[in-house]
Design an enzyme around this catalytic site. Structure first.
Site, PDB file in Angstrom:
ATOM      1  N   HIS A  73       0.834  -1.181   0.124  1.00 17.04           N
ATOM      2  CA  HIS A  73      -0.012  -0.076  -0.052  1.00 17.04           C
ATOM      3  C   HIS A  73       0.986   1.249   0.014  1.00 17.04           C
ATOM      4  O   HIS A  73       1.947   1.070   0.445  1.00 17.04           O
ATOM      5  CB  HIS A  73      -0.956   0.027   1.349  1.00 17.04           C
ATOM      6  CG  HIS A  73      -0.433   0.028   2.480  1.00 17.04           C
ATOM      7  ND1 HIS A  73       0.033   1.100   3.324  1.00 17.04           N
ATOM      8  CD2 HIS A  73      -0.027  -1.136   3.517  1.00 17.04           C
ATOM      9  CE1 HIS A  73       0.512   0.975   4.637  1.00 17.04           C
ATOM     10  NE2 HIS A  73       0.705  -0.368   4.510  1.00 17.04           N
ATOM     11  N   ASP A  75      -0.828   4.055   1.031  1.00 13.34           N
ATOM     12  CA  ASP A  75      -1.287   5.251   1.733  1.00 13.34           C
ATOM     13  C   ASP A  75      -0.618   5.236   3.277  1.00 13.34           C
ATOM     14  O   ASP A  75       0.031   4.228   3.705  1.00 13.34           O
ATOM     15  CB  ASP A  75      -2.851   5.062   2.125  1.00 13.34           C
ATOM     16  CG  ASP A  75      -3.173   3.518   2.623  1.00 13.34           C
ATOM     17  OD1 ASP A  75      -2.581   2.548   2.203  1.00 13.34           O
ATOM     18  OD2 ASP A  75      -4.203   3.571   3.375  1.00 13.34           O
ATOM     19  N   ASP A 106       6.370   1.921   7.100  1.00 14.80           N
ATOM     20  CA  ASP A 106       5.108   1.331   6.500  1.00 14.80           C
ATOM     21  C   ASP A 106       4.568   1.842   5.581  1.00 14.80           C
ATOM     22  O   ASP A 106       3.728   2.797   5.828  1.00 14.80           O
ATOM     23  CB  ASP A 106       4.303   0.804   7.872  1.00 14.80           C
ATOM     24  CG  ASP A 106       2.882   0.387   7.561  1.00 14.80           C
ATOM     25  OD1 ASP A 106       2.871  -0.258   6.675  1.00 14.80           O
ATOM     26  OD2 ASP A 106       2.328   0.303   8.632  1.00 14.80           O
ATOM     27  N   GLU A 140      -5.178   1.064   2.887  1.00 14.38           N
ATOM     28  CA  GLU A 140      -4.899  -0.162   4.016  1.00 14.38           C
ATOM     29  C   GLU A 140      -4.896   0.456   5.187  1.00 14.38           C
ATOM     30  O   GLU A 140      -5.178  -0.302   6.377  1.00 14.38           O
ATOM     31  CB  GLU A 140      -3.523  -0.604   3.731  1.00 14.38           C
ATOM     32  CG  GLU A 140      -3.302  -1.941   4.363  1.00 14.38           C
ATOM     33  CD  GLU A 140      -2.553  -1.943   5.597  1.00 14.38           C
ATOM     34  OE1 GLU A 140      -2.504  -2.908   6.364  1.00 14.38           O
ATOM     35  OE2 GLU A 140      -2.245  -0.629   6.079  1.00 14.38           O
ATOM     36  N   GLU A 141      -4.500   1.681   5.376  1.00 12.10           N
ATOM     37  CA  GLU A 141      -4.497   2.180   6.787  1.00 12.10           C
ATOM     38  C   GLU A 141      -5.949   2.946   7.288  1.00 12.10           C
ATOM     39  O   GLU A 141      -6.151   3.250   8.534  1.00 12.10           O
ATOM     40  CB  GLU A 141      -3.693   3.500   7.034  1.00 12.10           C
ATOM     41  CG  GLU A 141      -2.064   2.980   6.467  1.00 12.10           C
ATOM     42  CD  GLU A 141      -1.368   2.136   7.567  1.00 12.10           C
ATOM     43  OE1 GLU A 141      -1.981   1.964   8.565  1.00 12.10           O
ATOM     44  OE2 GLU A 141      -0.043   2.032   7.289  1.00 12.10           O
ATOM     45  N   GLU A 169       4.588  -5.785   4.204  1.00 13.23           N
ATOM     46  CA  GLU A 169       4.351  -5.235   5.341  1.00 13.23           C
ATOM     47  C   GLU A 169       5.712  -5.257   6.245  1.00 13.23           C
ATOM     48  O   GLU A 169       6.332  -6.275   6.264  1.00 13.23           O
ATOM     49  CB  GLU A 169       3.136  -5.716   6.098  1.00 13.23           C
ATOM     50  CG  GLU A 169       1.823  -5.268   5.633  1.00 13.23           C
ATOM     51  CD  GLU A 169       1.437  -3.809   6.163  1.00 13.23           C
ATOM     52  OE1 GLU A 169       1.697  -3.133   7.219  1.00 13.23           O
ATOM     53  OE2 GLU A 169       1.085  -3.075   5.147  1.00 13.23           O
TER      54      GLU A 169
HETATM   55 ZN   LIG Z   1       1.319  -1.308   6.075  1.00 19.97          ZN
END
Ligand SMILES: [Zn+2]
Length: 241
Positions: A73, A75, A106, A140-141, A169
């Site tokens: 991801h 975001d 992340d 995702e967040e 991740e």
């Molecule tokens: Zn993540």
């Protein structure tokens, strides 16, 4: 065909303030980088009722199977108080060998590593059996309803199959390269509501305070042993939040 440096690319990605569900142009940026490598790219925008639209990217090189997919991801969570940062979260900097910026951990660095690795691989492997894909979400967040789940539905509809998947991740707690996980924990969320009768603290016999009841219930469920885990995963755990 260019070879992308992972650190340079990570810095470029971090510069986009792509706080869920805002894309800030980062998907288009990645699409361009991948197109140059020969990927066929599709930006997929989804919008579930009462949510903000989110952009996702599915990019593919080659047509044959197996299809090896990098999933991730772009975001990030909000940076919070900018004054608490030692570095502007959207102007990444390397300080004492650490890349500092929002999403450095992340997981924009992972996405940068995917693309860098693929560019290096393609430079020396013109022909190979199979195809490479990237499934990159921008949700995702957040509530995560307009992201990977929707892309998977889209892929199913288009009879597109993923044979292997590498998720980027952050996994290593201490040092990069110390572990690789071979699966993913599932999760289940429950909500506990205890109703009482309000009253004055000096007259507890006239009230029914739900708080001690909840403490008793939580104490009991906290002591339930869910499973023993297995050789690859620690036992399941219950977290009260
Ligand atoms: Zn993540």
């Amino acid at each position: 065909m260019p070879i992308y440096n992972e650190v340079t690319l990570a810095k470029e990605l971090i510069k986009f303030p792509s706080i869920t569900p805002i894309d800030a142009g980062v998907m288009k940026f990645l699409e361009k980088k991948l197109s140059v490598l020969g990927f066929k790219c599709k930006i997929l925008e989804f919008k579930e009722k009462n949510t903000k639209p989110v952009k996702n990217l599915y990019a593919k090189f080659g047509k044959k199977r197996p299809n090896f997919c990098f999933a991730g991801h772009l975001d990030v969570v909000p940076p919070g108080n900018i004054k608490d940062w030692t570095v502007d979260p959207f102007k990444p900097k390397i300080v004492k060998k650490y890349l500092i910026g929002r999403g450095a951990n992340d997981m924009k660095s992972s996405v940068a590593s995917f693309v860098s690795a693929v560019s290096k691989f393609l430079a020396t492997n013109k022909k190979f059996q199979g195809s490479i894909s990237l499934l990159i979400t921008g949700d995702e967040e957040g509530i995560a309803v307009n992201g990977t789940k929707k892309v998977i539905e889209y892929l199913k509809k288009n009879k597109e199959k993923i044979d292997f998947c590498l998720v980027g991740e952050p996994t290593n707690q201490n040092k990069l390269g110390e572990m690789m996980k071979i699966g993913r924990r599932g999760s289940i969320t429950g909500y506990l509501t205890v109703s009482g009768v309000q009253g004055h603290v000096a007259y507890p016999h006239d009230a029914n305070n739900p708080t001690p009841v909840m403490v008793k219930i939580l104490n009991q469920i906290e002591n339930i042993k869910l499973d023993n885990g297995n050789k690859n995963f620690q036992p399941s755990n219950l977290e009260i939040v």
